[in-house]
Design a protein around this motif. Structure first.
Motif, PDB file in Angstrom:
ATOM      1  N   GLN A   1      -0.707  -0.726  -6.290  1.00  0.00           N
ATOM      2  CA  GLN A   1      -1.639   0.264  -6.445  1.00  0.00           C
ATOM      3  C   GLN A   1      -1.385   1.914  -7.295  1.00  0.00           C
ATOM      4  O   GLN A   1      -1.817   1.678  -8.037  1.00  0.00           O
ATOM      5  CB  GLN A   1      -2.768  -0.076  -5.842  1.00  0.00           C
ATOM      6  CG  GLN A   1      -4.098  -1.102  -5.664  1.00  0.00           C
ATOM      7  CD  GLN A   1      -4.247  -1.929  -6.536  1.00  0.00           C
ATOM      8  OE1 GLN A   1      -4.742  -1.414  -7.780  1.00  0.00           O
ATOM      9  NE2 GLN A   1      -3.612  -3.022  -6.470  1.00  0.00           N
ATOM     10  N   GLY A   2      -0.273   1.954  -6.497  1.00  0.00           N
ATOM     11  CA  GLY A   2       0.400   3.183  -7.581  1.00  0.00           C
ATOM     12  C   GLY A   2      -0.278   4.797  -6.457  1.00  0.00           C
ATOM     13  O   GLY A   2      -1.885   4.577  -5.925  1.00  0.00           O
TER      14      GLY A   2
ATOM     15  N   CYS B   1       5.381   2.914   1.703  1.00  0.00           N
ATOM     16  CA  CYS B   1       4.476   1.514   0.989  1.00  0.00           C
ATOM     17  C   CYS B   1       5.296   0.909   2.186  1.00  0.00           C
ATOM     18  O   CYS B   1       5.811   0.619   2.646  1.00  0.00           O
ATOM     19  CB  CYS B   1       6.062   0.764  -0.089  1.00  0.00           C
ATOM     20  SG  CYS B   1       5.079  -0.509  -1.084  1.00  0.00           S
ATOM     21  N   ALA B   2       3.897   0.300   2.912  1.00  0.00           N
ATOM     22  CA  ALA B   2       3.650  -0.395   3.748  1.00  0.00           C
ATOM     23  C   ALA B   2       3.221  -1.861   3.255  1.00  0.00           C
ATOM     24  O   ALA B   2       1.725  -2.478   2.654  1.00  0.00           O
ATOM     25  CB  ALA B   2       2.944   0.123   4.925  1.00  0.00           C
ATOM     26  N   ALA B   3       3.552  -3.232   4.027  1.00  0.00           N
ATOM     27  CA  ALA B   3       3.641  -4.443   3.108  1.00  0.00           C
ATOM     28  C   ALA B   3       2.920  -5.131   4.557  1.00  0.00           C
ATOM     29  O   ALA B   3       3.684  -5.157   5.394  1.00  0.00           O
ATOM     30  CB  ALA B   3       5.100  -4.786   2.895  1.00  0.00           C
ATOM     31  N   SER B   4       2.077  -6.641   3.912  1.00  0.00           N
ATOM     32  CA  SER B   4       1.441  -6.950   4.358  1.00  0.00           C
ATOM     33  C   SER B   4       1.437  -8.433   4.067  1.00  0.00           C
ATOM     34  O   SER B   4       1.764  -8.510   3.014  1.00  0.00           O
ATOM     35  CB  SER B   4       0.411  -6.819   5.353  1.00  0.00           C
ATOM     36  OG  SER B   4      -0.894  -6.660   4.447  1.00  0.00           O
ATOM     37  N   GLY B   5       1.714  -9.625   5.060  1.00  0.00           N
ATOM     38  CA  GLY B   5       1.128 -10.786   3.569  1.00  0.00           C
ATOM     39  C   GLY B   5       1.942 -11.273   3.293  1.00  0.00           C
ATOM     40  O   GLY B   5       2.516 -12.726   2.629  1.00  0.00           O
TER      41      GLY B   5
ATOM     42  N   ALA C   1       0.449  -1.407   0.003  1.00  0.00           N
ATOM     43  CA  ALA C   1      -0.636   0.288  -0.007  1.00  0.00           C
ATOM     44  C   ALA C   1       0.814   1.676  -0.051  1.00  0.00           C
ATOM     45  O   ALA C   1       1.593   1.822   0.852  1.00  0.00           O
ATOM     46  CB  ALA C   1      -1.040  -0.746   1.146  1.00  0.00           C
ATOM     47  N   GLU C   2       1.323   1.790  -0.842  1.00  0.00           N
ATOM     48  CA  GLU C   2       1.701   3.037  -1.058  1.00  0.00           C
ATOM     49  C   GLU C   2       1.195   4.361  -0.789  1.00  0.00           C
ATOM     50  O   GLU C   2      -0.254   3.935  -0.782  1.00  0.00           O
ATOM     51  CB  GLU C   2       1.731   3.644  -2.846  1.00  0.00           C
ATOM     52  CG  GLU C   2       2.742   2.473  -3.907  1.00  0.00           C
ATOM     53  CD  GLU C   2       2.208   1.281  -4.612  1.00  0.00           C
ATOM     54  OE1 GLU C   2       2.374   1.059  -5.610  1.00  0.00           O
ATOM     55  OE2 GLU C   2       0.928   1.440  -3.933  1.00  0.00           O
ATOM     56  N   SER C   3       1.723   5.620   0.066  1.00  0.00           N
ATOM     57  CA  SER C   3       1.129   6.498   0.179  1.00  0.00           C
ATOM     58  C   SER C   3       2.406   7.537   0.482  1.00  0.00           C
ATOM     59  O   SER C   3       3.048   7.831  -0.074  1.00  0.00           O
ATOM     60  CB  SER C   3       0.471   6.303   1.734  1.00  0.00           C
ATOM     61  OG  SER C   3       1.512   5.967   2.218  1.00  0.00           O
ATOM     62  N   GLY C   4       1.580   9.100   0.460  1.00  0.00           N
ATOM     63  CA  GLY C   4       2.456  10.010  -0.213  1.00  0.00           C
ATOM     64  C   GLY C   4       2.964  10.803  -0.859  1.00  0.00           C
ATOM     65  O   GLY C   4       3.270  11.614  -0.712  1.00  0.00           O
ATOM     66  N   GLY C   5       2.621  10.267  -1.847  1.00  0.00           N
ATOM     67  CA  GLY C   5       1.638  11.215  -3.629  1.00  0.00           C
ATOM     68  C   GLY C   5       0.791  12.572  -3.108  1.00  0.00           C
ATOM     69  O   GLY C   5       0.742  12.529  -2.104  1.00  0.00           O
ATOM     70  N   GLY C   6       0.799  13.035  -3.882  1.00  0.00           N
ATOM     71  CA  GLY C   6       0.270  14.159  -4.068  1.00  0.00           C
ATOM     72  C   GLY C   6       0.752  15.719  -5.180  1.00  0.00           C
ATOM     73  O   GLY C   6       1.578  15.121  -6.164  1.00  0.00           O
ATOM     74  N   LEU C   7       0.274  16.543  -5.172  1.00  0.00           N
ATOM     75  CA  LEU C   7       0.882  18.260  -6.071  1.00  0.00           C
ATOM     76  C   LEU C   7       2.335  18.738  -5.282  1.00  0.00           C
ATOM     77  O   LEU C   7       1.267  19.049  -4.157  1.00  0.00           O
ATOM     78  CB  LEU C   7       0.066  18.747  -6.888  1.00  0.00           C
ATOM     79  CG  LEU C   7      -0.351  19.620  -7.012  1.00  0.00           C
ATOM     80  CD1 LEU C   7      -0.074  19.765  -8.568  1.00  0.00           C
ATOM     81  CD2 LEU C   7      -1.216  20.300  -7.414  1.00  0.00           C
ATOM     82  N   VAL C   8       3.134  18.891  -5.870  1.00  0.00           N
ATOM     83  CA  VAL C   8       4.448  19.866  -5.680  1.00  0.00           C
ATOM     84  C   VAL C   8       4.692  20.607  -6.830  1.00  0.00           C
ATOM     85  O   VAL C   8       4.705  20.114  -7.689  1.00  0.00           O
ATOM     86  CB  VAL C   8       5.308  19.208  -4.550  1.00  0.00           C
ATOM     87  CG1 VAL C   8       5.417  18.374  -5.975  1.00  0.00           C
ATOM     88  CG2 VAL C   8       5.916  19.514  -4.129  1.00  0.00           C
ATOM     89  N   GLN C   9       4.758  21.969  -6.607  1.00  0.00           N
ATOM     90  CA  GLN C   9       5.671  22.719  -7.141  1.00  0.00           C
ATOM     91  C   GLN C   9       7.551  22.119  -7.675  1.00  0.00           C
ATOM     92  O   GLN C   9       7.733  21.533  -6.604  1.00  0.00           O
ATOM     93  CB  GLN C   9       5.251  24.482  -6.514  1.00  0.00           C
ATOM     94  CG  GLN C   9       4.106  24.696  -6.536  1.00  0.00           C
ATOM     95  CD  GLN C   9       4.566  26.253  -6.368  1.00  0.00           C
ATOM     96  OE1 GLN C   9       5.783  26.871  -5.568  1.00  0.00           O
ATOM     97  NE2 GLN C   9       3.969  26.868  -6.468  1.00  0.00           N
ATOM     98  N   ALA C  10       7.450  22.354  -8.602  1.00  0.00           N
ATOM     99  CA  ALA C  10       9.195  21.650  -8.789  1.00  0.00           C
ATOM    100  C   ALA C  10       9.757  23.165  -8.139  1.00  0.00           C
ATOM    101  O   ALA C  10      10.450  23.935  -7.570  1.00  0.00           O
ATOM    102  CB  ALA C  10       9.350  22.478 -10.143  1.00  0.00           C
TER     103      ALA C  10
END
Length: 125
Positions: free
Chosen positions: A117-118, A22-26, A5-14
């Motif tokens: 999932q991205g 990325c949290a892994a399980s299983g 499970a990825e997290s932390g993406g978003g919109l940022v300026q140059a």
């Protein structure tokens, strides 16, 4: 069931920064090499960075060297991608992936066994 499970993406300026997680399980996380990939619209998915199961070795694609840092915390089953000095050309969906630990000169090369999932990263100019 394996989940990444990825997290932390978003919109940022140059010039800005983001930190992906990325949290892994299983799965036995410490037995897996981990990689970050990205796919921009109209382009093939490409590897960005990878890290061995122990964290002792890393790989970076040429365009991100000196700007991105991959790390992992096996106690937390999590891999990170610190992205600094972001550029508009870094805009893409970022995926984490896990591969059963391999060794040798090209340990980071696909195939990878599991994929997240991205998460979208958008860098504005």
């Amino acid at each position: 069931q394996v989940q990444l499970a990825e997290s932390g993406g978003g919109l940022v300026q140059a010039g800005g920064s983001l930190r992906l997680s990325c949290a892994a399980s299983g799965l036995s996380f410490s037995n897996y090499n981990m990689g970050w990939f990205r796919q921009a619209p109209g382009k093939e998915r490409e590897i960005v960075a990878a890290i061995t199961w122990s964290g002792s070795n890393t790989y970076y694609e040429d365009s991100v060297k000196g700007r991105f840092t991959i790390s992992r915390d096996n106690a937390k089953n999590t891999v990170y991608l610190q992205m600094n000095s972001l550029k508009p050309e870094d805009t893409a969906v970022y995926y984490c992936a896990g591969a059963t630990a391999r060794y040798g000169r090209r340990w980071y090369v696909p195939p990878y066994d599991y994929w997240g999932q991205g998460t979208q990263v958008t860098v504005s100019s």
